[in-house]
Motif scaffolding. Structure first.
Motif, PDB file in Angstrom:
ATOM      1  N   LEU A  35      22.102  28.179  17.150  1.00 23.67           N
ATOM      2  CA  LEU A  35      21.978  27.304  18.316  1.00 23.67           C
ATOM      3  C   LEU A  35      21.144  27.982  19.406  1.00 23.67           C
ATOM      4  O   LEU A  35      20.306  27.339  20.059  1.00 23.67           O
ATOM      5  CB  LEU A  35      23.364  26.946  18.852  1.00 23.67           C
ATOM      6  CG  LEU A  35      23.412  25.995  20.059  1.00 23.67           C
ATOM      7  CD1 LEU A  35      22.816  24.636  19.691  1.00 23.67           C
ATOM      8  CD2 LEU A  35      24.843  25.839  20.565  1.00 23.67           C
ATOM      9  N   ALA A  36      21.374  29.282  19.599  1.00 28.97           N
ATOM     10  CA  ALA A  36      20.636  30.027  20.628  1.00 28.97           C
ATOM     11  C   ALA A  36      19.151  30.115  20.296  1.00 28.97           C
ATOM     12  O   ALA A  36      18.294  29.982  21.174  1.00 28.97           O
ATOM     13  CB  ALA A  36      21.223  31.420  20.785  1.00 28.97           C
ATOM     14  N   ILE A  37      18.852  30.349  19.021  1.00 32.45           N
ATOM     15  CA  ILE A  37      17.441  30.442  18.604  1.00 32.45           C
ATOM     16  C   ILE A  37      16.816  29.056  18.568  1.00 32.45           C
ATOM     17  O   ILE A  37      15.682  28.861  18.992  1.00 32.45           O
ATOM     18  CB  ILE A  37      17.329  31.141  17.236  1.00 32.45           C
ATOM     19  CG1 ILE A  37      17.809  32.587  17.363  1.00 32.45           C
ATOM     20  CG2 ILE A  37      15.892  31.082  16.723  1.00 32.45           C
ATOM     21  CD1 ILE A  37      17.932  33.310  16.037  1.00 32.45           C
ATOM     22  N   GLY A  38      17.558  28.077  18.063  1.00 32.06           N
ATOM     23  CA  GLY A  38      17.061  26.715  17.984  1.00 32.06           C
ATOM     24  C   GLY A  38      16.225  26.472  16.748  1.00 32.06           C
ATOM     25  O   GLY A  38      15.813  27.406  16.053  1.00 32.06           O
ATOM     26  N   LYS A  39      15.956  25.194  16.479  1.00 34.50           N
ATOM     27  CA  LYS A  39      15.156  24.823  15.318  1.00 34.50           C
ATOM     28  C   LYS A  39      13.753  25.405  15.443  1.00 34.50           C
ATOM     29  O   LYS A  39      13.064  25.164  16.430  1.00 34.50           O
ATOM     30  CB  LYS A  39      15.093  23.296  15.210  1.00 34.50           C
ATOM     31  CG  LYS A  39      14.370  22.809  13.972  1.00 34.50           C
ATOM     32  CD  LYS A  39      14.369  21.291  13.917  1.00 34.50           C
ATOM     33  CE  LYS A  39      13.638  20.797  12.668  1.00 34.50           C
ATOM     34  NZ  LYS A  39      13.600  19.302  12.616  1.00 34.50           N
ATOM     35  N   GLU A  40      13.369  26.202  14.454  1.00 33.05           N
ATOM     36  CA  GLU A  40      12.061  26.859  14.447  1.00 33.05           C
ATOM     37  C   GLU A  40      11.836  27.690  15.720  1.00 33.05           C
ATOM     38  O   GLU A  40      10.717  27.839  16.197  1.00 33.05           O
ATOM     39  CB  GLU A  40      10.931  25.832  14.277  1.00 33.05           C
ATOM     40  CG  GLU A  40      11.015  25.076  12.962  1.00 33.05           C
ATOM     41  CD  GLU A  40       9.930  24.020  12.832  1.00 33.05           C
ATOM     42  OE1 GLU A  40       9.213  23.777  13.828  1.00 33.05           O
ATOM     43  OE2 GLU A  40       9.781  23.452  11.734  1.00 33.05           O
ATOM     44  N   GLY A  41      12.949  28.230  16.275  1.00 32.72           N
ATOM     45  CA  GLY A  41      12.856  29.095  17.444  1.00 32.72           C
ATOM     46  C   GLY A  41      12.619  28.369  18.753  1.00 32.72           C
ATOM     47  O   GLY A  41      12.311  29.004  19.772  1.00 32.72           O
TER      48      GLY A  41
END
Length: 365
Positions: free
Chosen positions: A315-321
């Motif tokens: 969640l912190a990084i997110g989809k594809e950062g």
């Protein structure tokens, strides 16, 4: 031309703000060219328009010389003194040469010059109006489209919305109303050129100013915006009044304020985060909706190492950062994200994994 023409120029000066003297000077200059063109004259001439009656006269200007080599440009001293005895060598003698039908040419030329100057003045007014509105939001109507641009009617001028500056999958049709952001206003030979965008972070900022009275009034301040247009954005807000919740004001009752903006931007997700002058807290807030355990700051490298719960890492990084990337743009810090278990397994001297860097184009709005 006659006194009625002069009166018309006076009226034009009042209504359009174009100086009568400037118009008459321009007409006189144009009539010199008209005289030479229509009467095949190579003489030096001066055209004079009477400021009261509108009468037009043409004068040939000749230099006083001892020996005349070109009678179109020169006059002998004896001939000059027949006109006026005070003339000396190298003086300029003016002799009236107004043609009998010059009034017709004068009227046509005057009409063309006045029309041109009115057009130029109107373009200048439009340019001054819109140059003051650069980086502002406007609503226009789609008029037509080609392979590169949507042409948007803003009332007094047609602006250009590049198709590359629209949201992914966004399509407009003739007569659609659209909110856009003015990115640039330029002068051109055809009038002011106004360029619009729907992907610029400034559009998001202006939409919040429209929807949130507390921002418009200055109680709540937008400190920075990061945006990947059409997908997701982050907006950092700060309240200057401790009794006003900045995030709550932007979200609105039952989320109605932020939802209005989301709808305008075709479903673009918007994270509203609380700005803080404490950098650790600020970076932790920027990774919302992820929870953060700790933030370690590396001032020299302008890096932050962030520890998040294991189950919150993705969640912190997110989809594809995406979430980490937007947080880095929002804070203007490089952010290294690690899970809690990963941080316990090894000690890292300098952060390397999951680090998002900020490009020059992604500065604060």
């Amino acid at each position: 031309m006659n006194a009625e023409f002069i009166e018309a120029l006076n009226q034009l000066e009042k209504e359009k703000g174009i100086s009568k003297d400037i118009l008459i000077d321009a007409i006189e200059a144009a009539l010199i060219s008209g005289y030479k063109r229509n009467f095949h004259s190579a003489q030096n001439v001066r055209v004079d328009i009477d400021r009261q009656t509108g009468a037009v006269r043409v004068f040939a200007r000749k230099t006083v010389v001892e020996e005349v080599l070109d009678p179109r440009l020169e006059i002998s001293l004896d001939a000059a003194r027949e006109i006026n005895s005070v003339y000396q060598l190298d003086d300029i003698v003016e002799i009236e040469v107004t043609p009998a039908d010059f009034g017709r040419i004068a009227a046509q030329t005057a009409k063309q010059v006045v029309t041109q100057r009115i057009r130029e003045a109107e373009r200048s007014i439009v340019y001054q109006d819109f140059i003051d509105r650069e980086e502002d939001i406007v609503t226009g109507i789609i008029q037509r489209v080609d392979s590169r641009y949507y042409y948007v009617d803003l009332g007094r001028v047609e602006a250009l919305l590049p198709i590359s500056e629209t949201l992914p999958g966004e399509r407009f049709r003739h007569s659609d109303r659209v909110k856009t952001y003015i990115t640039k206003v330029e002068k051109s030979t055809k009038g002011p050129q106004i360029f619009l965008s729907r992907t610029h972070p400034g559009l998001l900022k202006r939409l919040f100013e429209l929807e949130v009275p507390e921002i418009y009034d200055g109680v709540v301040e937008i400190r920075s915006v990061s945006r990947e247009a059409g997908y997701r954005s982050k907006v950092a807000v700060h309240s200057r009044d401790e009794n006003v919740d900045a995030v709550g004001a932007c979200v609105g009752p039952r989320g109605v304020r932020v939802q209005t903006i989301v709808n305008e931007l075709c479903g673009e997700k918007i994270d509203i985060v609380r700005w803080s002058d404490n950098i650790e807290e600020w970076i932790a807030n920027s990774l919302s909706p992820s929870k953060v355990i700790s933030v370690t700051i590396y001032e020299d490298e302008k890096m932050a190492q962030v520890i998040v719960p294991d189950h919150q890492l993705s969640l912190a990084i997110g989809k594809e950062g995406q979430n980490a990337r937007l947080a880095a743009k929002l804070t203007n810090w490089k952010i290294d994200i690690k899970s809690e278990s990963e941080s316990e397994e090894k000690i890292v001297e300098l952060p390397t994994d999951h680090t998002e860097e900020i490009s020059p184009a992604d500065e604060e709005v």
